[in-house]
Scaffold this active site. Sequence first.
Site, PDB file in Angstrom:
ATOM      1  N   HIS A  15       1.163  -1.043  -0.075  1.00 29.77           N
ATOM      2  CA  HIS A  15       0.085   0.335   0.139  1.00 29.77           C
ATOM      3  C   HIS A  15       0.337   1.221  -0.165  1.00 29.77           C
ATOM      4  CE1 HIS A  15      -2.998  -2.784   1.475  1.00 29.77           C
ATOM      5  NE2 HIS A  15      -2.111  -3.697   2.450  1.00 29.77           N
ATOM      6  N   SER A  52      15.551  22.028 -15.357  1.00 28.29           N
ATOM      7  CA  SER A  52      14.286  22.627 -15.436  1.00 28.29           C
ATOM      8  C   SER A  52      14.965  23.985 -15.747  1.00 28.29           C
ATOM      9  CB  SER A  52      13.416  22.948 -13.962  1.00 28.29           C
ATOM     10  OG  SER A  52      13.224  24.386 -14.486  1.00 28.29           O
ATOM     11  N   LYS A  94      16.710  21.574 -10.001  1.00 27.24           N
ATOM     12  CA  LYS A  94      15.852  20.545 -10.057  1.00 27.24           C
ATOM     13  C   LYS A  94      17.093  19.591 -11.181  1.00 27.24           C
ATOM     14  CE  LYS A  94      11.469  19.981 -10.964  1.00 27.24           C
ATOM     15  NZ  LYS A  94      11.119  19.646 -10.302  1.00 27.24           N
ATOM     16  N   GLU A 138       9.606   8.804 -16.283  1.00 29.69           N
ATOM     17  CA  GLU A 138       8.149   9.273 -16.649  1.00 29.69           C
ATOM     18  C   GLU A 138       7.850   9.365 -18.240  1.00 29.69           C
ATOM     19  OE1 GLU A 138       7.682  13.577 -15.088  1.00 29.69           O
ATOM     20  OE2 GLU A 138       9.828  13.331 -15.189  1.00 29.69           O
ATOM     21  N   LYS A 167      -0.282  -2.844 -38.892  1.00 26.64           N
ATOM     22  CA  LYS A 167       1.212  -2.135 -39.203  1.00 26.64           C
ATOM     23  C   LYS A 167       1.542  -1.695 -38.193  1.00 26.64           C
ATOM     24  CE  LYS A 167       0.773  -3.630 -43.496  1.00 26.64           C
ATOM     25  NZ  LYS A 167      -0.498  -4.678 -43.440  1.00 26.64           N
TER      26      LYS A 167
HETATM   27  N1  ARG Z   1      -1.233  -3.014 -48.301  1.00 31.91           N
HETATM   28  C1  ARG Z   1      -2.298  -4.260 -48.034  1.00 31.91           C
HETATM   29  C2  ARG Z   1      -2.065  -4.988 -46.570  1.00 31.91           C
HETATM   30  O1  ARG Z   1      -0.857  -4.004 -45.922  1.00 31.91           O
HETATM   31  C3  ARG Z   1      -1.451  -5.692 -48.684  1.00 31.91           C
HETATM   32  C4  ARG Z   1      -2.448  -6.532 -48.874  1.00 31.91           C
HETATM   33  C5  ARG Z   1      -3.422  -5.942 -50.289  1.00 31.91           C
HETATM   34  N2  ARG Z   1      -4.167  -6.913 -50.786  1.00 31.91           N
HETATM   35  C6  ARG Z   1      -5.480  -6.617 -51.114  1.00 31.91           C
HETATM   36  N3  ARG Z   1      -6.251  -7.763 -51.353  1.00 31.91           N
HETATM   37  N4  ARG Z   1      -6.057  -5.682 -50.900  1.00 31.91           N
HETATM   38  O2  ARG Z   1      -2.822  -5.232 -46.787  1.00 31.91           O
END
Ligand code: ARG
Length: 463
Positions: A160, A281, A287, A294, A329
């Site tokens: 705690h 600072s 400081k 952080e 991605k």
């Molecule tokens: N740039 C696309 C992705 O990152 C690649 C795959 C595209 N496939 C498609 N059927 N349009 O998912």
Amino acid sequence: MTKTANSMWGGRFAAGPDAIMEAINASIGFDRRMASQDIAGSRAHAAMLAACGIITDKDADAIGEGLLTVLSEIEAGDFPFSAALEDIHMNVEARLKDLIGEPAGRLHTGRSRNDQVAVDFRLWVREQCDAVDSALEALMRALIGQAEAGADWVMPGFTHLQVAQPVTWGHHMMAYVEMFARDRSRFADARVRMNTSPLGAAALAGTSFPIDREMTAAALGFDRPMSNSLDAVADRDFALEFLASASICAMHLSRLAEELVIWSSAQFRFVKMSDKWSTGSSIMPQKRNPDAAELIRAKIGRIFGANVALMTVMKGLPLTYSKDMQEDKEQTFDAADSLMLALAAMSGMVADMQANVPSLEAAAATGFSTATDLADWLVRELGLPFRDAHHVTGTLVAMAEAKGEDLPDLTLAEMQSVHAGITNGVFDVLGVRNSVASRVSYGGTAPDQVRARIAEWKGVLDA
Ligand code: ARG
């Protein structure tokens, strides 16, 4: 201005896309990070097509060589990336065509961008698992270094965030070694599961060409081909396992970062961050701010966010591929970058920080931290039931508190006024050093236990 139709798939299109369509559709702005994986996948595919007699050796050689040229152009930073070509897959193939002409058009036989992107992304995430593994090992070594230096430095252990019992600095450092070791094993587990090859699943149904999926899987370091082509192009659980493992690891990093922020404050003074890991600072000359800790604590939000974002992207998608999945991605890249940066910063900070040993020990003695030792002594030496010993100790704590003193400051006579059987021997267990030395149960905080765990972990890391 009407654009011309896409050169890779525009056969049935009279006109090109609207500029906004191109902007929402293109992934080249980020998926160029998978260029080397894309080229490795294509080289393996071309070699396999030739080995299976689907294209000639001559064409496969031209493709393989041409792809290496493309790779060197990308690595040199003089590749003409084009949003009109959408993504890394079509950018690479279009450039290959510029370089080698007609054979380039044979590369995409028996394959689709759907299995291509699944391969590229798996390879990319797999590399990140390896990079994170090394970074975690470095952090564990930094923590072990601190633990070795201070296996017997006494500090307060908290529950705690209230002083609970004295523990050793080494024990506290080794607690994180255990956590980061489990993180490593989570990434390792995820890596095992993700290491199967989608290549050859083609668009979704497999292909009529006599391809050899074992061959491409082996060439790319996968254990085997994935056994269902729909699954191969549709799932992103490998990236989610990476992000889930990253999230748990990030949570551990954030807790350590939080402790470093607290410990380096003027109220605690448990550690001093080195100049390399502190900032000043612009207005308050005194400081020394723990900005890196952080920022680690804050960057963790991006990693959790990526995990939630990709779960959300995936959860409503019917099989198999949907363009939604292109959104897998950027967040994963950002989460991986954030994690790697946080791990590197944490390793640096931990290795360089200096514990303030006197202040740790002084703090360990505050807050009646040896009250449990006193209760245990009453049980051991006087045969009291633990509940009674707890009550006697509580009365003594209240007495000391009323006098503005700590437990070891009470006189023997004062102690005996609460329980007549108490002897001078009690003062042995009221000191914090004796307290930690007595915690010899397996995994306990006694310096000998800590040293034994340090030796075990060093053996594991050096093996
Ligand atoms: N740039 C696309 C992705 O990152 C690649 C795959 C595209 N496939 C498609 N059927 N349009 O998912």
